[in-house]
Design a protein around this motif. Structure first.
Motif, short mmCIF file in Angstrom:
data_model
loop_
_atom_site.label_atom_id
_atom_site.label_comp_id
_atom_site.label_asym_id
_atom_site.label_seq_id
_atom_site.Cartn_x
_atom_site.Cartn_y
_atom_site.Cartn_z
N HIS A 57 0.83 -1.21 0.00
CA HIS A 57 0.00 0.00 0.00
C HIS A 57 0.87 1.27 0.00
N ASP A 58 2.02 1.18 0.65
CA ASP A 58 2.90 2.35 0.73
C ASP A 58 3.56 2.67 -0.61
N ALA A 59 3.61 1.69 -1.50
CA ALA A 59 4.25 1.90 -2.79
C ALA A 59 3.31 2.54 -3.81
N ILE A 60 2.00 2.43 -3.58
CA ILE A 60 1.03 2.90 -4.56
C ILE A 60 1.17 4.39 -4.85
N LYS A 61 1.50 5.18 -3.84
CA LYS A 61 1.57 6.63 -4.03
C LYS A 61 2.69 7.05 -5.00
N TYR A 62 3.63 6.13 -5.28
CA TYR A 62 4.70 6.43 -6.23
C TYR A 62 4.28 6.14 -7.68
N LYS A 63 3.04 5.69 -7.84
CA LYS A 63 2.40 5.51 -9.14
C LYS A 63 3.18 4.61 -10.10
N PRO A 64 3.43 3.36 -9.70
CA PRO A 64 4.06 2.43 -10.64
C PRO A 64 3.16 2.21 -11.86
N ASP A 65 3.78 1.98 -13.00
CA ASP A 65 3.03 1.66 -14.22
C ASP A 65 2.68 0.19 -14.28
N LEU A 66 3.56 -0.65 -13.71
CA LEU A 66 3.38 -2.10 -13.76
C LEU A 66 3.64 -2.70 -12.39
N GLY A 67 2.75 -3.57 -11.96
CA GLY A 67 2.96 -4.34 -10.75
C GLY A 67 3.19 -5.80 -11.09
N ILE A 68 4.29 -6.36 -10.59
CA ILE A 68 4.59 -7.78 -10.79
C ILE A 68 4.28 -8.50 -9.48
N ILE A 69 3.35 -9.44 -9.53
CA ILE A 69 2.91 -10.14 -8.32
C ILE A 69 3.60 -11.50 -8.27
N ALA A 70 4.51 -11.64 -7.30
CA ALA A 70 5.30 -12.87 -7.15
C ALA A 70 5.22 -13.40 -5.73
N VAL A 71 4.08 -13.14 -5.09
CA VAL A 71 3.83 -13.65 -3.73
C VAL A 71 3.31 -15.08 -3.83
N PRO A 72 3.19 -15.81 -2.70
CA PRO A 72 2.59 -17.15 -2.76
C PRO A 72 1.21 -17.13 -3.43
N THR A 73 0.88 -18.22 -4.10
CA THR A 73 -0.34 -18.30 -4.90
C THR A 73 -1.59 -17.91 -4.13
N THR A 74 -1.66 -18.28 -2.86
CA THR A 74 -2.85 -17.99 -2.06
C THR A 74 -3.10 -16.49 -1.91
N LEU A 75 -2.06 -15.67 -2.14
CA LEU A 75 -2.19 -14.21 -1.98
C LEU A 75 -2.39 -13.48 -3.32
N HIS A 76 -2.33 -14.20 -4.43
CA HIS A 76 -2.43 -13.54 -5.73
C HIS A 76 -3.70 -12.70 -5.86
N TYR A 77 -4.82 -13.29 -5.47
CA TYR A 77 -6.10 -12.61 -5.68
C TYR A 77 -6.21 -11.35 -4.84
N SER A 78 -5.89 -11.43 -3.57
CA SER A 78 -6.06 -10.27 -2.70
C SER A 78 -5.13 -9.13 -3.11
N VAL A 79 -3.89 -9.45 -3.46
CA VAL A 79 -2.95 -8.41 -3.86
C VAL A 79 -3.35 -7.82 -5.21
N ALA A 80 -3.69 -8.68 -6.17
CA ALA A 80 -4.07 -8.20 -7.50
C ALA A 80 -5.33 -7.35 -7.44
N SER A 81 -6.29 -7.74 -6.61
CA SER A 81 -7.56 -7.01 -6.52
C SER A 81 -7.34 -5.56 -6.13
N GLU A 82 -6.36 -5.31 -5.28
CA GLU A 82 -6.09 -3.94 -4.86
C GLU A 82 -5.20 -3.20 -5.86
#
Length: 304
Positions: A57-82
């Motif tokens: 959440h702290d990184a969002i304010k820096y306005k990344p163009d691309l987010g790469i999600i490489a967390v454990p599979t169980t967390l993919h949905y919650s992280v991607a949804s935000e």
């Protein structure tokens, strides 16, 4: 182009290494990293990462163009949804743990107009590319895949062997065959979670046999393809393509580098995506069908 990597395990670290190369080449302007492990963050900061965070959440304010999600599979949905509310995404395979989660991300991406790509890295394997070019849209009769790799990490982080290993080959075969009707004819699933799987499928009128396992000490990544007038063995690990007994060593660039360059090109509007969320959903649906022993999987209906 500013890129955020969420999760600095083995795959996330690989992404960081390649991104730092791309930054030197001017294809990426800034690289941010997120992980709950501060030691990992210190390590990647030493490699040149611009900013590190323990909470994405702290990184969002820096306005990344691309987010790469490489967390454990169980967390993919919650992280991607935000994150998809703020940036386009590359989600490591499988796109999510559950099919309903992947479909929800797909619906949200359509509403938001977000690009979501899935890290099925074998699409960029030079041996697979050579195989596809040589087959040249001719229809296979029979396909067999074997993917074996001893699991060194926590099985709970990967779900089961089909979500970890088998889904790679399912995606490749779906890409090769391009059929929506999949039938699960027979399965053998061992372990809890599943550590070895065999599945006999028909995809359209093509027979496909899959074998994936964490249980052996050998490493194998092969696909066998039989056409009416020739036969191929594609060794994806050792980069060898055998056609009718003749062996060809296939040279090619690093797969992850090719994948990331492609993703950046898609975001810039230069290329069309090779594998987006719809492909990730189809591969996940076949895994789900094998796990639940569903007799018929209609991939065409999934996205309507």
């Amino acid at each position: 182009m500013k890129v955020l990597v969420v999760g600095i395990g083995s795959m996330g670290l690989n992404h960081i290494k390649v991104l730092m190369q791309l930054k030197k080449e001017g294809l990426v302007t800034e690289v941010y990293a997120v992980d709950i492990d501060r030691q990992r963050l210190e390590a990647v900061k030493g490699q040149g990462v611009d900013l590190t965070f323990t909470d994405y959440h702290d990184a969002i304010k820096y306005k990344p163009d691309l987010g790469i999600i490489a967390v454990p599979t169980t967390l993919h949905y919650s992280v991607a949804s935000e994150l998809m509310n703020h940036m386009d995404l590359l989600i490591e395979k499988p796109v999510t743990e559950r099919l309903d989660e992947a479909l929800d991300l797909y619906r949200k991406s359509k509403i938001l107009g977000r690009k979501i790509l899935v890290g099925h890295i074998e699409r960029f394997n030079p041996v697979y590319k050579a195989l596809i070019n040589d087959v040249n849209n001719e229809r296979p009769i029979y396909v067999e895949s074997m993917r074996i790799n001893r699991l060194r990490g926590n099985p709970q982080s990967y779900g089961n062997v089909l979500l970890d290993l088998g889904i790679h080959d399912i995606d490749l075969v779906l890409d090769m065959v391009n059929e929506d009707k999949v039938r699960v004819l027979s399965t053998v699933l061992r372990g809890n979670p599943i550590t070895t799987a065999w599945a006999l499928l028909s995809i359209g009128d093509i027979i496909y046999v899959l074998h994936a396992s964490w249980d052996y000490e050998v490493r194998v990544r092969k696909i066998h393809v039989t056409l009416r007038n020739r036969y191929y063995e594609a060794d994806l690990l050792n980069r060898v393509l055998i056609r009718d007994g003749t062996r060809h060593v296939v040279e090619g660039p690093d797969q992850l580098r090719q994948e990331l360059i492609h993703v950046l090109s898609v975001l810039r509007g230069v290329e069309r995506p090779i594998i987006d969320i719809t492909d990730g959903i189809k591969a996940l649906a076949v895994v789900n069908g094998i796990l639940t022993n569903s007799p018929i999987i209609d991939l065409g209906e999934l996205l309507t």
